[in-house]
Design a protein around this motif. Structure first.
Motif, mmCIF file in Angstrom:
data_model
loop_
_atom_site.group_PDB
_atom_site.id
_atom_site.type_symbol
_atom_site.label_atom_id
_atom_site.label_comp_id
_atom_site.label_asym_id
_atom_site.label_seq_id
_atom_site.Cartn_x
_atom_site.Cartn_y
_atom_site.Cartn_z
ATOM 1 N N THR A 90 -4.809 -19.808 -20.282
ATOM 2 C CA THR A 90 -4.668 -21.041 -21.056
ATOM 3 C C THR A 90 -5.815 -21.983 -20.709
ATOM 4 O OG1 THR A 90 -2.270 -20.766 -20.906
ATOM 5 C CG2 THR A 90 -3.078 -22.925 -21.638
ATOM 6 N N GLU A 91 -6.290 -22.708 -21.704
ATOM 7 C CA GLU A 91 -7.361 -23.669 -21.468
ATOM 8 C C GLU A 91 -6.846 -24.845 -20.635
ATOM 9 O OE1 GLU A 91 -10.512 -23.528 -22.222
ATOM 10 O OE2 GLU A 91 -10.382 -21.589 -23.221
ATOM 11 N N LYS B 218 -13.491 -16.626 -17.428
ATOM 12 C CA LYS B 218 -14.135 -17.273 -18.566
ATOM 13 C C LYS B 218 -14.784 -16.242 -19.479
ATOM 14 C CE LYS B 218 -17.223 -21.070 -19.831
ATOM 15 N NZ LYS B 218 -18.112 -22.141 -19.347
ATOM 16 N N ASN C 9 -12.070 -14.948 -21.550
ATOM 17 C CA ASN C 9 -11.643 -15.968 -22.516
ATOM 18 C C ASN C 9 -12.595 -16.051 -23.698
ATOM 19 O OD1 ASN C 9 -9.415 -16.641 -20.983
ATOM 20 N ND2 ASN C 9 -10.479 -18.241 -19.836
ATOM 21 N N ILE C 10 -13.888 -15.918 -23.435
ATOM 22 C CA ILE C 10 -14.876 -15.947 -24.524
ATOM 23 C C ILE C 10 -14.618 -14.808 -25.491
ATOM 24 C CG2 ILE C 10 -17.324 -15.591 -25.062
ATOM 25 C CD1 ILE C 10 -17.993 -17.162 -22.533
ATOM 26 N N ASP D 238 -11.773 -13.116 -25.920
ATOM 27 C CA ASP D 238 -10.465 -13.261 -26.560
ATOM 28 C C ASP D 238 -10.463 -14.318 -27.661
ATOM 29 O OD1 ASP D 238 -9.425 -11.319 -24.934
ATOM 30 O OD2 ASP D 238 -8.672 -12.720 -23.424
ATOM 31 N N SER D 239 -11.461 -15.209 -27.652
ATOM 32 C CA SER D 239 -11.491 -16.283 -28.648
ATOM 33 C C SER D 239 -11.890 -15.799 -30.037
ATOM 34 C CB SER D 239 -12.458 -17.387 -28.191
ATOM 35 O OG SER D 239 -13.794 -16.898 -28.157
ATOM 36 N N PHE D 240 -12.383 -14.588 -30.156
ATOM 37 C CA PHE D 240 -12.817 -14.085 -31.454
ATOM 38 C C PHE D 240 -11.649 -13.478 -32.212
ATOM 39 C CE2 PHE D 240 -16.811 -14.570 -29.380
ATOM 40 C CZ PHE D 240 -17.746 -14.745 -30.383
ATOM 41 N N GLU D 241 -11.651 -13.679 -33.518
ATOM 42 C CA GLU D 241 -10.577 -13.174 -34.361
ATOM 43 C C GLU D 241 -10.641 -11.646 -34.437
ATOM 44 O OE1 GLU D 241 -8.792 -13.789 -38.901
ATOM 45 O OE2 GLU D 241 -10.610 -14.819 -38.243
ATOM 46 N N LYS E 155 -22.482 -15.787 -27.723
ATOM 47 C CA LYS E 155 -21.646 -16.833 -27.146
ATOM 48 C C LYS E 155 -21.682 -16.791 -25.625
ATOM 49 C CE LYS E 155 -17.184 -19.095 -27.695
ATOM 50 N NZ LYS E 155 -15.892 -19.100 -28.406
#
Length: 511
Positions: free
Chosen positions: A369-370, A438, A441-442, A444-447, A485
């Motif tokens: 979680t952020e 991190k 997380n980078i 996982d942020s992609f659709e 990214k």
């Protein structure tokens, strides 16, 4: 007497004569019979000889016919071969004629070009001489004087460039010196922290023998790939005798991989389907262990009435470290310290212990979680209906907000006491784990990304995408976008390999 003698003699003569005639007749008869037999034998021999002669004549005729046929066949084949060779010779002759004609043509073209080049060279030489004469006339200098002037100017330019180069080299030497100094200091820090980092990021599984390594790897590496994909860890199989090293920054994943591998080695059946079954079973066992660790922590701290999810999150802290210190043990320690100080000051002991046990609860999911673990911990406390005092103690234990209670001050003090005792914490590991978190997380942020795993100490990240949303061509674009990214948002040494995995499984059952 005489007469008798004469008669005897006569009788003897007559007997000899008769016997002679008789023997002669018998001999003549035998001779006649022998002659007849001989004649018959001769006739039969003559017949057999004639028959044999006719047979040999027929065989000789057949052999002659066969030899004539073979000779004609061989002669025909030789004529065909001669005709084929003749055709090849004719073709080669024609090809050779063409090549000779082309060579003659090229030779003629070369002579023509050489003649043209010679004419052009003569013209250029004449123009060069004209230009030199014109330059000497215009500049009032001879060719040698012009050369000397040109060399002087070139010498001055080179000296200027040499001065600039020396300056650049000096600046570069200073920069390299600073960089080298930082590398030396970093190396010293790494050597100091190496043992602890290895203990905190590496597990070792003992094997019964080195032959088991080949079975773990599997045909063309399918077993080890399946295990790494399902657990998100890095399996290192090297020359270490009878041991396999499991490397990964997430301790829960590493524990699942360790237990699963031990079960597979003990069971002996190692193949992708079995690996998937064992990993899933082990993951459930680890979840049960996490729950037991959470309950143990509450029992040891004598904190009761916590929400089951908070208990489960406490159990996850067993597998987490903060600056090299086990977070669950640290939380229990803070709870005891805060309870002791609250008792000495006449404050609420149960409240202090509860806040101390929960003060780092956000670290159980801060990589999912952020936000900071303080913010996440406070939100979790609110979510599971903890009192405002507990929420404030969690928020204030790093000085982010003001204290609302004296117990909150005790939580901050107990946290500092537990953290600053000699050898309790090391910052290197925490920064290392944060960087890997991190990195995930980078990705996982992609659709379309289903799950990502940072492996090889952060030098590689493997990303599983949803096959129904990401096709083969889009996966290439996703990999490139993730790389961009990472380059823009993350600082890291060396390079990071990004691997996008798109897998489609077809499962059916034979009944």
């Amino acid at each position: 007497m005489l007469e008798n003698l004469l008669m005897a003699i006569a009788a003897i003569v007559v007997g000899f004569g008769g016997g002679y005639f008789v023997r002669k007749m018998i001999a003549e008869a035998k001779i006649s019979s022998a002659e007849s037999a001989a004649k018959k034998i001769v006739e039969e021999a003559t017949q057999e000889a004639n028959a044999l002669k006719r047979e040999k004549q027929l065989e000789a005729k057949e052999e002659a016919v066969r030899l004539r046929s073979e000779l004609e066949k061989e002669s025909k084949e030789r004529r065909s071969e001669l005709q084929r060779l003749e055709r090849r010779l004719v073709q080669k002759e024609e090809s050779l004629d063409r090549k000779i004609a082309n060579a003659e043509k090229k030779e003629e073209d070369l002579r023509f070009k050489e003649q043209e080049n010679a004419e052009i060279k003569d013209k250029l030489e004449m123009l060069h001489q004209q230009q030199l004469s014109e330059l000497e006339r215009v500049s009032s200098m001879t060719s040698d004087e012009a050369k000397e002037l040109l060399l002087q100017r070139v010498r001055e330019e080179i000296e200027h460039e040499m001065i600039a180069m020396v300056k650049d080299i000096e600046n570069q030497a200073k920069a390299d010196g600073e960089k080298k100094a930082r590398e030396i200091v970093t190396l010293a820090i790494q050597r100091y922290a190496a043992d602890h980092v290895t203990e905190s990021t590496v597990s070792v599984v003992s094997l019964p023998n080195d032959e088991m390594k080949g079975r773990i790897i599997g045909r063309e590496g399918r077993n080890i790939r399946a295990l790494e994909t399902l657990t998100g860890i890095d399996l290192i199989i090297d020359d270490t005798p009878e041991a396999v090293i499991i490397s990964g920054f997430d301790p829960i994943r590493r524990e699942v991989a360790r237990l699963a591998l031990e079960k597979l080695v003990s069971d002996g059946r190692i193949h992708p389907a079995r690996i998937e079954e064992i990993v899933e079973k082990t993951r459930k066992e680890v979840e049960a262990q996490i729950k037991e660790e959470g309950e143990r922590a509450t029992f040891e701290s004598r904190v009761h009435g916590l929400h089951p999810e908070l208990v489960n999150l406490l159990g996850k802290l067993k597998f987490r470290t903060s600056y090299g210190q086990n977070v669950l043990q640290h939380s229990i320690e803070v709870a005891h310290l805060a309870g002791i100080m609250a008792a000495e000051l006449g404050l609420d002991v149960n409240f202090a212990k509860r806040a101390g046990l929960l003060h780092d609860i956000g670290k159980a999911i801060d990589h999912e979680t952020e936000g900071s673990h303080v913010y996440i911990g406070a939100e979790l406390a609110k979510k599971y209906k903890e009192s405002d005092g507990i929420v404030n103690a969690i928020e204030a234990h790093h000085g982010d907000v003001d204290f609302n209670t004296l117990e909150a001050v005790l939580i901050q003090s107990a946290d500092a006491i537990s953290a600053v005792r000699p050898g309790a914490r090391r910052e290197t590991l925490e920064a290392y784990i944060k960087r890997l978190e991190k990195l995930e997380n980078i990705a996982d942020s992609f659709e379309g990304v289903e799950k990502s795993y940072a492996i090889h100490a952060g030098r590689e990240i493997r990303i599983m995408v949803k096959p129904d949303r990401i096709d083969d061509y889009t996966s290439i674009k996703v990999a490139r976008d993730i790389v961009k990214k990472i380059e823009s948002e993350l600082e890291y040494p060396g390079q990071i390999k990004v691997t996008v995995i798109r897998e489609t499984r077809a499962v059916d059952y034979a009944k």
